[in-house]
Write an enzyme that holds these catalytic residues in place. Sequence first.
Site, PDB file in Angstrom:
ATOM      1  CD  GLU A 154      -2.895  -1.104   2.390  1.00 39.05           C
ATOM      2  OE1 GLU A 154      -2.585  -0.412   3.388  1.00 39.05           O
ATOM      3  OE2 GLU A 154      -3.924  -1.790   2.355  1.00 39.05           O
ATOM      4  CD  GLU A 311      -3.826  -6.175   3.001  1.00 37.30           C
ATOM      5  OE1 GLU A 311      -4.579  -5.413   3.647  1.00 37.30           O
ATOM      6  OE2 GLU A 311      -2.584  -6.081   3.011  1.00 37.30           O
TER       7      GLU A 311
END
Length: 691
Positions: A154, A311
């Site tokens: 991320e 995720e």
Amino acid sequence: MPTLPPSTPSDVLRYGVAWYPEHWPEDRWPEDLRLMREAGINTVRICDFAWSTLEPADGVFELDLFERAIEQAAEFGMKVIIATPTASPPAWLTAAHPDTLAVNQDGVRSPHGGRCHYNVGSATYRQFASRIAGKLGERFGPYPQVIGWQIDNEYNRASYDAETRLRFQDFLRGRYGTLDELNRRWWTRYWSQSYSDWGQIPLPIFPSTEHPWMVHNPALRLDFQRFITQLYATYQHEQIAAIRPHARLEQVFTHNFMGFFDLFDHYALSDELDVAGFDNYIGDGHLDFIRNGAEHDLTRGLKRRNYWVLETQAGATNHMTTNNALNMGEIRSLVYHQIGHGADLISYWQWRSALGGQEQYWGTVLHPDGTPRPHYAEIAQIGAELSQLSPHLIGTTPVSAVALLHRYEDRWALNFHRQHEDFDPIGHLLSYYRPLREAGIGTDIVHPLAPLEGYRLVVAPHLHGLTPEIYEHLSSYLRGGGHLIIGPRSGVKDDDNALLPSKQPGKLAEWAGVEVEQYFSLHQPAAIVGMLGSGQASIWAERLGVRADDVEVLARYGPSNGWLDGQAAVTTRAVGAGRVTVVGAWLDAELMQSVMAAALQRSGVQTALTPPPGVEVCRRSGAAGEVTVIINHSATPQTIQLPAAHDALGGQQVSGDTRLEPYGVLVLTGQLERDLTLRPDAEPVLAGGGQ
């Protein structure tokens, strides 16, 4: 209709979970892996945030624990994705090299102990990050159990330190060559901004006492976003280059992006990846399948192929205002939503709650004591179903007749100068996307320079920057018989974020037959009336001046501010085999639905399935055949009218009025009686029954 390739060759859908073996005694691993296998899990992701375990001291590498974890996972039939651990540097590194930590706009350096708080512009940090990535590659690249590498986690932070400023100045020198060229293209004579030395150029730091639009040149701000993109692309490339010489040919590289997040250009970072990844959390509330679906379609468009959800939510999160759990059945409907949009891997974060750290309350599959949470049964049900459905879904990908154009430079430039605080580029894009998906129309979200052949309708909600390359690309699409919708705030800027010396929509006015005579940031809504029905514009309205006799005015403004009264708001024009429709305002939902319905009919796009509110229809097609995924995202039963079809989930035939239970799912195989294709440019049936 364009069909994009699947993510990677595989004989099963990948169903996974983030597993942290370093958190738990090794004698516990077999029980975890047994529970995973019983839930249908076939993939684990490891090593993210494990740098201090992998390298407890500078140059001391301890990888044996993860070798044992990979081997045990393989014994239980698991494949492995290794994430490089570089989102969380170890304390020995940040203490010895504080320059590796990011500095915020107030000049405060990040403390140790967070994540993604490194300085991506630090050459020192990149060297250490590449070294640990290379060590992982050397050790685990030869393993056949390893199917992929996730680079970092991320990406999300810019640093405003002295080293980053020097790198930014070097970036500008490479982009412009000379200061004279930079000054010319940045229009630096405005407010005496002209630079006589590269070292004079600042970072876009915004004092809290100043309004952002006043402080920095919009060209500088746009180039800074491009510079951040280059920093992350370089950082990512260096890690891939360290791993690739050791990796098996079938292993792929990915990264877990965050949907609409826009610090950098995701298209540029996806170039070197094999598969784009996405972290998909609902967080506060429940799934808005339209907005969330757009994030999936954007991710699929980064490489124009299927993607991985690296995720997703197992229960609740812990980063929102209210971290509610998903309802019973909602995890399952979310997974099928992800598959319907093109996910070939779905992986939960995480397996078991860590007993310490910042994310203790984040939803997991197991309790802190290692026993299954109530939703384990739902996760296991999904696992069994995906094993059953894999033969139907492998090798298929979403099919779309419509493309929405999306460009990070446009979003950045519009956000720099919204002109109306509510002109959110994502909200505006969704105003076009929503009626398409509510009607069950497959929609790709792609860069303006992506191949457009095969799309019957292309929508540019706000093509703010019109470069010569984009103009020629869209012109080619129109010459080939395509239908282009141009929304407001299009054809305004050049590639340096300077105004074009022309009225909107720039050179596209030659095709559209209209020009924007004036734009208006609306304090009050403006009424709109016409053959498509009546409604109103809010936030933004443009007065369209008709410049060609063959332009058809579909809607005009009603009484408003005087300047808009009676003026054209929506127009359309046939140009050769193609068509251009101009929408000059941010329309209300009902009127936008009418505009899009008319455009779809003119373009010959129709679907046999009309879903009721709250029900989503997704279509995948490929060598395995055609699959239609139908999902009820509401907490109440719904009924949908279906042609005769086989439901692969229920193992039965369905037809006619079919009941969908709350969060219920149908997976229909085989080609449905659909696409009652109209001849292109058929006259739409207008409001009131007119022709």
